[in-house]
Design an enzyme around this catalytic site. Structure first.
Site, PDB file in Angstrom:
ATOM      1  N   LEU A  66      16.719  34.967   1.875  1.00  0.00           N
ATOM      2  CA  LEU A  66      17.868  34.930   0.979  1.00  0.00           C
ATOM      3  C   LEU A  66      17.448  35.004  -0.485  1.00  0.00           C
ATOM      4  O   LEU A  66      16.295  34.713  -0.829  1.00  0.00           O
ATOM      5  CB  LEU A  66      18.666  33.642   1.207  1.00  0.00           C
ATOM      6  CG  LEU A  66      19.373  33.481   2.551  1.00  0.00           C
ATOM      7  CD1 LEU A  66      19.941  32.069   2.677  1.00  0.00           C
ATOM      8  CD2 LEU A  66      20.473  34.516   2.714  1.00  0.00           C
ATOM      9  N   SER A 124       9.677  36.224  -4.230  1.00  0.00           N
ATOM     10  CA  SER A 124       8.883  36.788  -5.325  1.00  0.00           C
ATOM     11  C   SER A 124       7.813  35.809  -5.788  1.00  0.00           C
ATOM     12  O   SER A 124       6.680  36.214  -6.084  1.00  0.00           O
ATOM     13  CB  SER A 124       9.807  37.162  -6.493  1.00  0.00           C
ATOM     14  OG  SER A 124      10.700  38.191  -6.114  1.00  0.00           O
ATOM     15  N   SER A 184      16.235  42.361   1.969  1.00  0.00           N
ATOM     16  CA  SER A 184      16.255  43.235   3.160  1.00  0.00           C
ATOM     17  C   SER A 184      17.026  42.568   4.296  1.00  0.00           C
ATOM     18  O   SER A 184      16.436  42.143   5.290  1.00  0.00           O
ATOM     19  CB  SER A 184      14.833  43.606   3.587  1.00  0.00           C
ATOM     20  OG  SER A 184      13.991  42.487   3.705  1.00  0.00           O
TER      21      SER A 184
END
EC number: 2.7.7.4
Length: 628
Positions: free
Chosen positions: A463, A469, A536
């Site tokens: 999510l 990151s 994704s």
């Protein structure tokens, strides 16, 4: 005695011609009633079946003394309760002149996909029209599908004439309206018959209610309409290979159902897509060798030469072989509740071949009422569109109009294995014939060797706000410190350049990941360890990215953070915007996230810090021998 009667019955019908036909049209046009009457009039019902129909007619509300023949065909309990046909019901009957297999196909729009199934093997079609309502949207949709599938013989049965007082004016008005629509579709072999399936008018006999009608009864038409077997036999020879039969070292045959044409021992053949050539030495069957085999027969071919042939290949006549290509223009009928999204990979079955296929572009969607072309970014249930289709490898094919068996295909969802679409190939795109892979001398192993590492993709998914990151950045720092050659593809950074033209609709999300997957593949080919940090959200696209590289080169890493925790973090304020309705299609709020079912690594961020997560990933890379 019973066995003798059965044997006598089978011999009586053995040499009769066979007609396959479908009934189609809108809901409650009388398709099942018509088929029930055909079975009743052909004397193929047993006494217990007749008794059951009489009992069920009373139970399910048929008025008067008439039997409800539809109950004979609507075998599913759900159909009887709803009063509609929801599956394709196949029935056999026979007359003195011909054998018949009839498919009663659903009329409800929701089950249009079942109608396509029934029509795919039909020689003729009966399109039912309720005389009270005339030409409806589903009437037009089924007509359009029949024109696509290539059904050549059509009866427009204008039913329930008893409910419009057998009015000739009403019949002629419907005929005129339908002729105008059919002209646009190119349908020419049309016979119009006014009838009452319930009363029997113009089904078997003419009856006395419509003396103004001088055409054939439905049964007379069915007994005399031409079957197109000769057309298939005169087409170029095609045998899609279903099975390589090698019981011992002395026998190697290629078994399949002949889709078109004819073949004899001594004929020169070509195998597609490889293009290898040979000669037929034998035509083997269970009942012995044949001097000739034609379309419709299942045979095993033996060849003079030992050439590599496998399931999915197509054996063709050498003088007119099948074409090969990996990109096509096609007409596609979408048959699933979840929409078609360009860029999403599906499994495609074309004859005995199975490949990965992607709709790369929807050229236009077709309005079945007006036949107008409209722009579309995705295709909804029962939508019909002309599309560009790209395959993972070249396949052997023919345009559907020439050889339906090697030009018609289905699409299958790779996650659920549901059939989601059906289509017809028109032609290969020119670029599929003109673009070839250029061989290079410096390849992936050479580039990886120069860098002293094994290339791979580390695919971080989760999510927004899960920490993808952050963790990916820490992993890259550790790899870089160890002398590894890496590159981090971050979701936000990529949208500043490569994918700046994409939004956040489902279709754009699919294209976003498709592009990133292709870039990651190129970087792996360059010998790099690639890290991707993207939400994704769809399993299908993550699988697509995985399929682009070798199996041991892709690691799916699920950064699992509960929605409430991610929303509480909200480092970019996106969740707050989504809750206020300012940000549409936000994953976790009004757009779904499909969590990985079997990731290579499952990181629960509520149980470890980002540094611990990064170290866990480095340990996995060592276990998989991707790094020392």
């Amino acid at each position: 005695m019973i066995s003798e009667n059965i044997e006598s019955y089978l011999k009586e019908h053995e040499h009769k011609g066979l007609l396959r036909f479908i009934t189609c049209g809108s809901v409650d046009d009388g398709k099942s009633t018509l088929i029930g009457r055909l079975l009743f009039e052909s004397k193929l019902l047993f006494e217990d079946q007749l008794a059951a129909i009489e009992a069920d007619s009373k139970k399910y509300g048929t008025q008067g003394s008439e039997m409800d023949f539809a109950l004979l065909v609507d075998g599913l309990a759900a159909e009887r309760e709803q009063g509609i046909t929801i599956d394709v019901a196949y029935r056999f009957f026979s007359t003195d002149k011909r054998k018949f297999i009839v498919a009663d196909t659903p009329g409800h729009e929701q089950y249009t996909r079942n109608m396509v199934t029934g029509a795919s093997t039909a020689d003729a079609a009966i399109l039912m029209v309720d005389a009270r309502y005339g030409i409806l949207t589903q009437t037009r949709r089924h007509s359009f599908l029949m024109s696509l599938i290539g059904i050549r013989h059509l009866v427009v049965a204008i039913n329930k004439m008893d409910l419009v007082d057998y009015a000739r004016e009403r019949f002629e008005a419907i005929v005129e309206e339908y002729r105008e629509f059919a002209r646009q579709l190119g349908l020419t072999d049309i016979t119009f018959i006014p009838m009452s399936a319930l009363k029997g008018d113009n089904v078997i006999e003419h009856g006395h209610h419509m003396p103004w009608y001088h055409g054939p009864t439905l049964m007379a038409y069915l007994e005399t309409v031409a079957v197109d077997d000769q057309r298939h036999q005169q087409a170029p020879f095609r045998l899609p290979v279903q099975w390589v039969n090698r019981p011992d070292l002395d026998f190697r045959g290629f078994a399949g159902h002949i889709a078109s044409g004819r073949v004899r021992p001594g004929d020169a053949i070509r195998v597609q897509p490889s293009g290898k050539a040979s000669t037929v030495s034998r035509i083997y069957t269970f009942d012995g060798d044949l001097d000739e085999a034609v379309a419709g027969q299942s045979v095993t071919l033996l060849l003079d030469d030992e050439i590599d042939i496998s399931r999915g290949d197509v054996i063709s006549g050498a003088d007119s072989p099948a074409q090969t290509a990996d990109q096509f223009e096609t007409t596609l009928v979408w048959m699933h509740e979840q929409p078609l999204l360009p860029g999403r990979p599906y499994q495609m079955k074309l004859g005995t071949q199975t490949v990965t296929a992607t709709v790369s572009d929807i050229k236009y969607q077709i309005n079945v009422n007006t036949l107008e072309h409209a722009a579309a970014k995705q295709l909804e249930l029962n939508g019909i569109a002309v599309c560009t289709l790209s395959l993972s490898r070249p396949v052997a094919f023919d345009p559907y109009r020439e050889v339906p068996d090697t030009g018609g295909f289905i699409l299958i969802d790779r996650m659920t294995h549901n059939t989601v679409g059906a289509g017809m190939l028109h032609f290969a795109l020119r670029r599929s014939q003109n673009i070839h892979r250029q061989p290079v001398d410096v390849d992936k192993p050479a580039r990886a060797l120069a860098k002293g590492q094994k290339p791979a993709v580390l695919w971080f998914t989760g999510l927004s706000g899960a920490g993808k990151s952050t963790i990916a950045n820490l992993v890259e720092k550790k790899l870089h410190a160890g002398g590894r050659h890496t590159y981090l593809l971050d979701g936000d950074n990529v949208r500043h350049g490569l994918n700046r033209d994409l939004g956040f609709t489902n279709a754009d999300r699919v294209e976003n990941i498709r592009r990133v997957g292709e870039v990651a593949r190129l970087m792996v080919d360059a010998g790099l360890i690639v890290l991707t940090a993207f939400i994704s959200p769809f399993r299908s696209e993550r699988q697509m990215a995985s399929d682009l590289v070798e199996a041991d080169e892709f690691l799916e890493i699920f950064i699992d953070t509960p929605l409430d925790v991610a929303e509480d973090r909200d480092p970019k304020g996106l969740y707050r915007k989504a809750r206020r309705g300012e940000l549409k299609n936000f994953t976790g709020i009004d757009s779904a996230y499909e969590a990985p079912e079997a990731p290579d690594l499952h990181i629960r961020t509520t149980e470890m810090s980002s540094d611990e997560a990064a170290e866990t990933i480095i340990e996995l890379l060592r276990e998989r021998r991707l790094i020392d």
